[in-house]
Design a protein around this motif. Structure first.
Motif, PDB file in Angstrom:
ATOM      1  N   ILE A 231      62.150  35.262  30.375  1.00  0.00           N
ATOM      2  CA  ILE A 231      61.319  34.123  30.780  1.00  0.00           C
ATOM      3  C   ILE A 231      60.154  33.932  29.808  1.00  0.00           C
ATOM      4  O   ILE A 231      59.781  32.805  29.483  1.00  0.00           O
ATOM      5  CB  ILE A 231      60.795  34.332  32.217  1.00  0.00           C
ATOM      6  CG1 ILE A 231      61.935  34.122  33.214  1.00  0.00           C
ATOM      7  CG2 ILE A 231      59.651  33.383  32.532  1.00  0.00           C
ATOM      8  CD1 ILE A 231      61.534  34.344  34.638  1.00  0.00           C
ATOM      9  N   ILE A 232      59.579  35.035  29.341  1.00  0.00           N
ATOM     10  CA  ILE A 232      58.459  34.947  28.407  1.00  0.00           C
ATOM     11  C   ILE A 232      58.961  34.746  26.979  1.00  0.00           C
ATOM     12  O   ILE A 232      58.426  33.933  26.219  1.00  0.00           O
ATOM     13  CB  ILE A 232      57.592  36.217  28.479  1.00  0.00           C
ATOM     14  CG1 ILE A 232      57.018  36.385  29.898  1.00  0.00           C
ATOM     15  CG2 ILE A 232      56.486  36.184  27.441  1.00  0.00           C
ATOM     16  CD1 ILE A 232      56.109  35.266  30.324  1.00  0.00           C
ATOM     17  N   TYR A 233      60.023  35.466  26.635  1.00  0.00           N
ATOM     18  CA  TYR A 233      60.477  35.503  25.245  1.00  0.00           C
ATOM     19  C   TYR A 233      61.071  34.184  24.768  1.00  0.00           C
ATOM     20  O   TYR A 233      60.701  33.667  23.717  1.00  0.00           O
ATOM     21  CB  TYR A 233      61.503  36.629  25.076  1.00  0.00           C
ATOM     22  CG  TYR A 233      62.161  36.655  23.723  1.00  0.00           C
ATOM     23  CD1 TYR A 233      63.477  36.218  23.556  1.00  0.00           C
ATOM     24  CD2 TYR A 233      61.474  37.109  22.613  1.00  0.00           C
ATOM     25  CE1 TYR A 233      64.084  36.235  22.314  1.00  0.00           C
ATOM     26  CE2 TYR A 233      62.082  37.128  21.357  1.00  0.00           C
ATOM     27  CZ  TYR A 233      63.382  36.689  21.221  1.00  0.00           C
ATOM     28  OH  TYR A 233      63.980  36.710  19.995  1.00  0.00           O
ATOM     29  N   PHE A 234      62.003  33.621  25.564  1.00  0.00           N
ATOM     30  CA  PHE A 234      62.717  32.436  25.094  1.00  0.00           C
ATOM     31  C   PHE A 234      61.823  31.206  24.922  1.00  0.00           C
ATOM     32  O   PHE A 234      61.962  30.488  23.924  1.00  0.00           O
ATOM     33  CB  PHE A 234      63.896  32.120  26.017  1.00  0.00           C
ATOM     34  CG  PHE A 234      65.044  33.089  25.848  1.00  0.00           C
ATOM     35  CD1 PHE A 234      65.742  33.144  24.657  1.00  0.00           C
ATOM     36  CD2 PHE A 234      65.405  33.936  26.880  1.00  0.00           C
ATOM     37  CE1 PHE A 234      66.797  34.024  24.488  1.00  0.00           C
ATOM     38  CE2 PHE A 234      66.450  34.833  26.715  1.00  0.00           C
ATOM     39  CZ  PHE A 234      67.149  34.884  25.513  1.00  0.00           C
ATOM     40  N   ILE A 236      58.664  31.189  24.126  1.00  0.00           N
ATOM     41  CA  ILE A 236      57.873  31.451  22.922  1.00  0.00           C
ATOM     42  C   ILE A 236      58.740  31.273  21.680  1.00  0.00           C
ATOM     43  O   ILE A 236      58.333  30.668  20.684  1.00  0.00           O
ATOM     44  CB  ILE A 236      57.272  32.867  22.967  1.00  0.00           C
ATOM     45  CG1 ILE A 236      56.241  32.964  24.105  1.00  0.00           C
ATOM     46  CG2 ILE A 236      56.645  33.232  21.638  1.00  0.00           C
ATOM     47  CD1 ILE A 236      55.651  34.341  24.293  1.00  0.00           C
ATOM     48  N   LYS A 237      59.970  31.805  21.740  1.00  0.00           N
ATOM     49  CA  LYS A 237      60.885  31.701  20.605  1.00  0.00           C
ATOM     50  C   LYS A 237      61.248  30.243  20.330  1.00  0.00           C
ATOM     51  O   LYS A 237      61.258  29.811  19.173  1.00  0.00           O
ATOM     52  CB  LYS A 237      62.152  32.510  20.887  1.00  0.00           C
ATOM     53  CG  LYS A 237      63.171  32.499  19.756  1.00  0.00           C
ATOM     54  CD  LYS A 237      64.351  33.387  20.116  1.00  0.00           C
ATOM     55  CE  LYS A 237      65.380  33.396  18.973  1.00  0.00           C
ATOM     56  NZ  LYS A 237      65.968  32.080  18.741  1.00  0.00           N
ATOM     57  N   ASN A 238      61.547  29.487  21.385  1.00  0.00           N
ATOM     58  CA  ASN A 238      61.899  28.079  21.203  1.00  0.00           C
ATOM     59  C   ASN A 238      60.731  27.284  20.614  1.00  0.00           C
ATOM     60  O   ASN A 238      60.930  26.415  19.763  1.00  0.00           O
ATOM     61  CB  ASN A 238      62.332  27.469  22.538  1.00  0.00           C
ATOM     62  CG  ASN A 238      63.652  28.022  23.024  1.00  0.00           C
ATOM     63  OD1 ASN A 238      64.465  28.513  22.236  1.00  0.00           O
ATOM     64  ND2 ASN A 238      63.880  27.956  24.326  1.00  0.00           N
ATOM     65  N   ASP A 241      60.497  28.175  17.002  1.00  0.00           N
ATOM     66  CA  ASP A 241      61.573  27.542  16.234  1.00  0.00           C
ATOM     67  C   ASP A 241      61.309  26.049  16.016  1.00  0.00           C
ATOM     68  O   ASP A 241      61.581  25.506  14.943  1.00  0.00           O
ATOM     69  CB  ASP A 241      62.919  27.729  16.947  1.00  0.00           C
ATOM     70  CG  ASP A 241      63.380  29.171  16.922  1.00  0.00           C
ATOM     71  OD1 ASP A 241      64.226  29.525  17.760  1.00  0.00           O
ATOM     72  OD2 ASP A 241      62.891  29.941  16.074  1.00  0.00           O
ATOM     73  N   LYS A 242      60.770  25.367  17.047  1.00  0.00           N
ATOM     74  CA  LYS A 242      60.467  23.945  16.919  1.00  0.00           C
ATOM     75  C   LYS A 242      59.386  23.713  15.867  1.00  0.00           C
ATOM     76  O   LYS A 242      59.462  22.772  15.069  1.00  0.00           O
ATOM     77  CB  LYS A 242      60.025  23.369  18.265  1.00  0.00           C
ATOM     78  CG  LYS A 242      61.164  23.211  19.271  1.00  0.00           C
ATOM     79  CD  LYS A 242      60.659  22.620  20.580  1.00  0.00           C
ATOM     80  CE  LYS A 242      61.805  22.443  21.569  1.00  0.00           C
ATOM     81  NZ  LYS A 242      61.338  21.889  22.865  1.00  0.00           N
ATOM     82  N   LYS A 243      58.355  24.561  15.881  1.00  0.00           N
ATOM     83  CA  LYS A 243      57.294  24.432  14.887  1.00  0.00           C
ATOM     84  C   LYS A 243      57.835  24.655  13.481  1.00  0.00           C
ATOM     85  O   LYS A 243      57.479  23.943  12.535  1.00  0.00           O
ATOM     86  CB  LYS A 243      56.171  25.434  15.186  1.00  0.00           C
ATOM     87  CG  LYS A 243      55.314  25.068  16.377  1.00  0.00           C
ATOM     88  CD  LYS A 243      54.173  26.062  16.543  1.00  0.00           C
ATOM     89  CE  LYS A 243      53.265  25.664  17.707  1.00  0.00           C
ATOM     90  NZ  LYS A 243      52.145  26.648  17.873  1.00  0.00           N
ATOM     91  N   LEU A 244      58.723  25.646  13.371  1.00  0.00           N
ATOM     92  CA  LEU A 244      59.307  25.940  12.067  1.00  0.00           C
ATOM     93  C   LEU A 244      60.170  24.776  11.581  1.00  0.00           C
ATOM     94  O   LEU A 244      60.097  24.382  10.409  1.00  0.00           O
ATOM     95  CB  LEU A 244      60.147  27.218  12.152  1.00  0.00           C
ATOM     96  CG  LEU A 244      60.867  27.643  10.864  1.00  0.00           C
ATOM     97  CD1 LEU A 244      59.848  27.896   9.751  1.00  0.00           C
ATOM     98  CD2 LEU A 244      61.706  28.902  11.114  1.00  0.00           C
ATOM     99  N   LYS A 245      60.982  24.191  12.484  1.00  0.00           N
ATOM    100  CA  LYS A 245      61.821  23.058  12.108  1.00  0.00           C
ATOM    101  C   LYS A 245      60.971  21.858  11.685  1.00  0.00           C
ATOM    102  O   LYS A 245      61.304  21.169  10.715  1.00  0.00           O
ATOM    103  CB  LYS A 245      62.731  22.675  13.275  1.00  0.00           C
ATOM    104  CG  LYS A 245      63.842  23.673  13.555  1.00  0.00           C
ATOM    105  CD  LYS A 245      64.691  23.221  14.731  1.00  0.00           C
ATOM    106  CE  LYS A 245      65.810  24.215  15.003  1.00  0.00           C
ATOM    107  NZ  LYS A 245      66.631  23.813  16.185  1.00  0.00           N
ATOM    108  N   ALA A 246      59.895  21.612  12.435  1.00  0.00           N
ATOM    109  CA  ALA A 246      59.016  20.490  12.091  1.00  0.00           C
ATOM    110  C   ALA A 246      58.364  20.701  10.731  1.00  0.00           C
ATOM    111  O   ALA A 246      58.264  19.774   9.911  1.00  0.00           O
ATOM    112  CB  ALA A 246      57.947  20.315  13.173  1.00  0.00           C
TER     113      ALA A 246
END
Length: 431
Positions: A231-234, A236-238, A241-246
């Protein structure tokens, strides 16, 4: 003689008047309810064989797809008019929510309105949702109509539904890009208004047992140990990942503004490689991605599952509580076991789209070029988000679970160890 003629004429008149009534409607029944429907409608259900000629008569070209829809949407039946222009999907399902409510007529007006507000909410002004309740023999049915367009796609749907005897029952006309006509709405409303339930049950009384409450709380705490990390990890990971893609998208836009879309001025060709993306290669990548790259998460999840299992039996929980924990542990084990198989299936679909199963790589000073498994494309090195080495492959990640695989033994230009240094310098990633 005249009497016989008058009797025959009267009888013919009665038959003529009776014919439209007898042909106007028929009934459709399940063990839970009966409704009246227009005469001659085709009936389909999850048990209808794919070779049933009624599919073709109703204009259904792909019965397998329809049967999958029934399974995905809890469809128990579909009624299709003879002209094939109107279909009513009847859905019936039982959930924790429906069991808790049991019957809409048992809710207070405030709770009933709150339930309606939560149905089919529109997140855009282009999609209009009209919904309200109607009363059918004392049983509330919600009526929801959706009309509008989003991203140049029309969307229209009309459905009536209720919750009774602990299950949800819905009658749906999905118009897609065609608006639901008044004739179709009248037909659907007529079906709903004709409904007769086989039985209407009273909501079972619930008794509170403090020991059971303590067990439930204990089990929830144990299960929380298992799901707390995801619940905490995913999220944060998502988010990461969105920031990295942007960020990568911005850099790529600037790159194309500077360099254009052509393949000129890429500098000297430093390395060339052709890697066979065989089933074995994809299998090796899937095993690595599932178990080696995510080893930390797997160890933590395994530790929490074992802890929950041990504590549940140490506290001597009720049999259903133990079964629940065992079920969660088994489910987690199944997901872990099945991870590489799911990923391998996805990867095979990705590689099957290419013109061949051989990936041709050309690494220049400024960017690298990929062809064979996809249309020839040039990528700047900053698009590589991670570099990993496993077995005799180097994986150049361009997404959390997607990577280009480079075989160390198939370089036609350059040496493997020199390539390792080169790719580490270009990407800033250490293997």
């Amino acid at each position: 003689m005249k009497l016989k003629k008058w009797t025959a004429a009267l009888l013919a008149l009665v038959l003529m008047l009776a014919l439209p009534l007898s042909a106007a409607a028929e009934t459709f029944s399940t063990e839970d309810f009966t409704i009246e429907i227009p005469n001659g409608m085709y009936h389909f259900s999850p048990s209808t064989p794919v070779d049933d000629p009624s599919w073709a008569l109703a204009g259904v070209a792909n019965p397998e797809e329809k049967l999958q829809v029934y399974q995905d949407m809890n469809g128990i039946a579909e009624l299709v008019t003879e002209d094939g222009k109107t279909s009513v999907l009847i859905m019936q399902s039982e959930s924790d929510k429906s069991k808790q409510i049991f019957s809409l007529k048992d809710l207070t007006e405030e709770d009933r309105n709150q339930f309606l507000d939560g149905l089919m909410q529109s997140r855009t002004e282009e999609i209009k949702v009209d919904k309200y309740y109607i009363d059918i023999e004392g049983q509330p049915f919600y009526r929801v109509r959706v009309d509008g367009s989003y991203e140049e796609t029309e969307y229209h749907e009309l459905f009536y539904g209720t919750i009774i005897n602990g299950y949800s029952l819905t009658f749906d006309i999905y118009g897609g890009e065609q608006s639901v006509t008044q004739e179709q709405e009248d037909m659907l409303l007529g079906m709903v208004e004709s409904i007769s339930f086989s039985q209407i049950l009273e909501k079972p009384e619930t008794t509170v047992n403090m020991q059971d409450v303590a067990v439930v709380i204990t089990i929830l705490v144990l299960l929380l140990l298992v799901i707390f990390v995801p619940i905490i990890y995913f999220p944060i990971k998502n988010k990461r990942d969105k920031k990295l893609k942007a960020k990568l998208a911005e850099k790529l836009t600037e790159y194309h503004k500077t360099h254009g879309d052509n393949e000129t001025n890429l500098g000297e060709l430093r390395f060339a490689n052709s890697t066979e993306c065989t089933k074995e290669a994809i299998h090796i990548f899937s095993m690595y991605q599932s178990y080696v790259k995510n080893l930390g998460s797997l160890l933590i999840g395994g530790f929490l599952c074992v802890s929950a299992f041990v504590v549940a039996f140490a506290l001597d929980a009720e049999w259903w509580g133990k079964l629940l924990v065992v079920g969660v542990v088994v489910y987690y084990g199944y997901k872990v076991f099945n991870m590489p198989h799911v990923l391998e299936k996805i990867q095979r679909k990705v590689y099957d789209r290419g013109v061949s199963s051989t990936a041709h790589y050309a690494f220049y000073d400024e960017a690298f070029r990929v062809s064979g498994i996809q249309s020839a494309s040039v990528f700047p090195y900053f698009q590589i988000t991670d570099v990993r080495r496993h077995n005799h492959y180097i994986y150049l990640y361009y997404g959390p679970e997607n990577a280009y695989m480079v075989d160390r033994y198939t370089f036609s230009l350059g040496e493997y160890e020199d390539f390792v240094k080169f790719i580490s310098e270009k990407t800033g990633k250490k293997l």
